[in-house]
Enzyme design. Structure first.
Site, short mmCIF file in Angstrom:
data_model
loop_
_atom_site.label_atom_id
_atom_site.label_comp_id
_atom_site.label_asym_id
_atom_site.label_seq_id
_atom_site.Cartn_x
_atom_site.Cartn_y
_atom_site.Cartn_z
CE LYS A 1 19.40 52.53 63.36
NZ LYS A 1 20.58 53.06 63.97
CE LYS B 1 19.95 53.40 67.15
NZ LYS B 1 21.29 53.99 66.93
C1 PBG Z 1 24.99 54.27 66.24
C2 PBG Z 1 24.21 53.63 65.14
C3 PBG Z 1 23.85 52.31 64.99
C4 PBG Z 1 23.19 52.21 63.78
C5 PBG Z 1 23.14 53.49 63.25
N1 PBG Z 1 23.77 54.35 64.11
C6 PBG Z 1 24.16 51.14 65.83
C7 PBG Z 1 23.35 50.87 67.01
O1 PBG Z 1 22.52 51.67 67.44
O2 PBG Z 1 23.58 49.81 67.59
C8 PBG Z 1 22.66 50.96 63.16
C9 PBG Z 1 22.49 51.04 61.69
C10 PBG Z 1 22.36 49.74 60.99
O3 PBG Z 1 22.14 48.67 61.59
O4 PBG Z 1 22.49 49.76 59.77
N2 PBG Z 1 24.40 54.26 67.48
#
Ligand code: PBG
Length: 351
Positions: free
Chosen positions: A272, A219
């Site tokens: 992601k 991520k």
């Molecule tokens: C929680 C989380 C996030 C997203 C998924 N889980 C936010 C982030 O990391 O800032 C983002 C998902 C999206 O943008 O659709 N940490």
């Protein structure tokens, strides 16, 4: 009609096209693109509704469905509306849903994330009560940023950085409470080191041997989470997440993250955002045999939805094309806010 009069026969009998010497007759690839039936016969990638996971934002209340400005077509739902939405998704044949919570109150350690009566826990209990765990894979996003008053993904050290080891203890408590409420899968997304091992140990100690872990393994600190932070009210109050989320420039590091998460006990891996990471997804497919998901994040959804709103592109074709590309690159399933529409479109295309 006699055979000689039949149009196909007449066409061939009449002027036979002379092949251009510039085209190798062995390589007229357009032959198989000529008709919709030919194209459908040789299509390599066909995403199925069952491969889609819908993202749902849950908030306290009853009968509430508040549209999210930055995610056209997506609403924040109260738990009863989340059940209604779950029924609709199951009827459409969608594979699962992932829940994000907007708690009634926030504090420094994100107490609401692990509360037995927290918003995600309440939604899960109701979804299970409605029998929806039989029809959908119920996934809980396991993070703290929606529940902390500072918006970071764990408790803070005095210098303002996230305390990794305190965070994984809180994430483990959160995962256990989500499993107890009925989550089939917990999905740690905080990018803390050791989060998968801590969660696996805590789940097992609590007797949740069968609760699976979907690790948000690769991520990145992406610009494409912007609309989510508005939807989940989780923008960091100061700084950014680059101290824990990955640098989007690093593909080899993504492989290390994933290998470590598998070693720590991840049952499935998530990449992601999706389109900016298709190379990582393809490399992960070649390297790991665990099921692999990809998350078409809020900014990827919003960019398509907004352009479609201006009439600049066709939403149906753009969402179908991107989901197909993500599956082609190696994803077994796709988390997307377009899951309901996509499921309906994919069914229509299957005929
Ligand atoms: C929680 C989380 C996030 C997203 C998924 N889980 C936010 C982030 O990391 O800032 C983002 C998902 C999206 O943008 O659709 N940490």
């Amino acid at each position: 009609m006699t055979l000689a009069e039949h149009p196909t026969h007449r066409d061939t009998a009449a002027a036979p096209a002379v092949s251009s010497p510039a085209v190798d007759p062995a390589h007229r690839l357009r032959r198989l693109r000529r008709t919709p039936a030919l194209r459908a016969l040789v299509r390599e990638t066909r995403p199925h509704p069952r491969q889609l996971v819908a993202g749902l934002f849950v908030q306290p209340g009853h009968g509430r469905r508040d549209p999210i400005g930055s995610l056209p077509g997506v609403s924040r739902l109260s738990p009863d509306e989340a059940v209604a939405e779950g029924r609709r998704l199951a009827d459409l044949g969608v594979g699962g849903l992932i829940l994000f919570g907007l708690p009634a109150a926030k504090d420094a350690i994100g107490t609401g994330a692990s509360a037995p009566d927290g918003i995600i826990q309440e939604a899960l209990l109701r979804l299970v009560d409605a029998g929806l765990e039989e029809r959908l894979v119920l996934i809980a996003d396991t993070c703290l940023c929606e529940y902390t008053d500072h918006g970071h993904c764990g408790p803070l050290l005095a210098d303002g950085r996230v305390d990794n080891d305190a965070a994984i203890a809180r994430l483990a408590e959160t995962a256990v409470s989500q499993a107890a409420a009925g989550a089939a899968v917990v999905a740690p997304s905080a990018m803390m080191d050791g989060q998968v091992a801590a969660i696996r140990a805590a789940l097992d100690t609590a007797g949740h041997l069968e609760t699976a872990i979907l690790a948000y393994a690769a991520k990145t600190a992406s610009a494409f989470y912007g609309p989510f932070r508005e939807a989940a009210d989780s923008a960091p109050a100061f700084g950014d997440r680059r101290g824990y989320q990955m640098d989007p420039a690093n593909g080899r590091e993504a492989m290390r993250e994933m290998a470590i998460d598998v070693a720590e006990g991840a049952d499935m891996l998530l990449v992601k955002p999706a389109l900016p990471s298709l190379d990582i997804l393809a490399a992960a497919r070649a390297r790991f045999d665990v099921p692999l998901g990809a998350y078409q994040v809020s900014g990827e959804y919003a960019a398509i939805a907004a352009a479609a709103g201006f009439g600049w592109l066709d939403a149906r074709r753009a969402f179908t094309e991107t989901a197909t590309s993500i599956v082609r690159a190696g994803a077994d399933f796709v988390i997307t806010y377009a899951a309901a529409d996509l499921a309906a479109w994919l069914r229509e295309e299957a005929g």
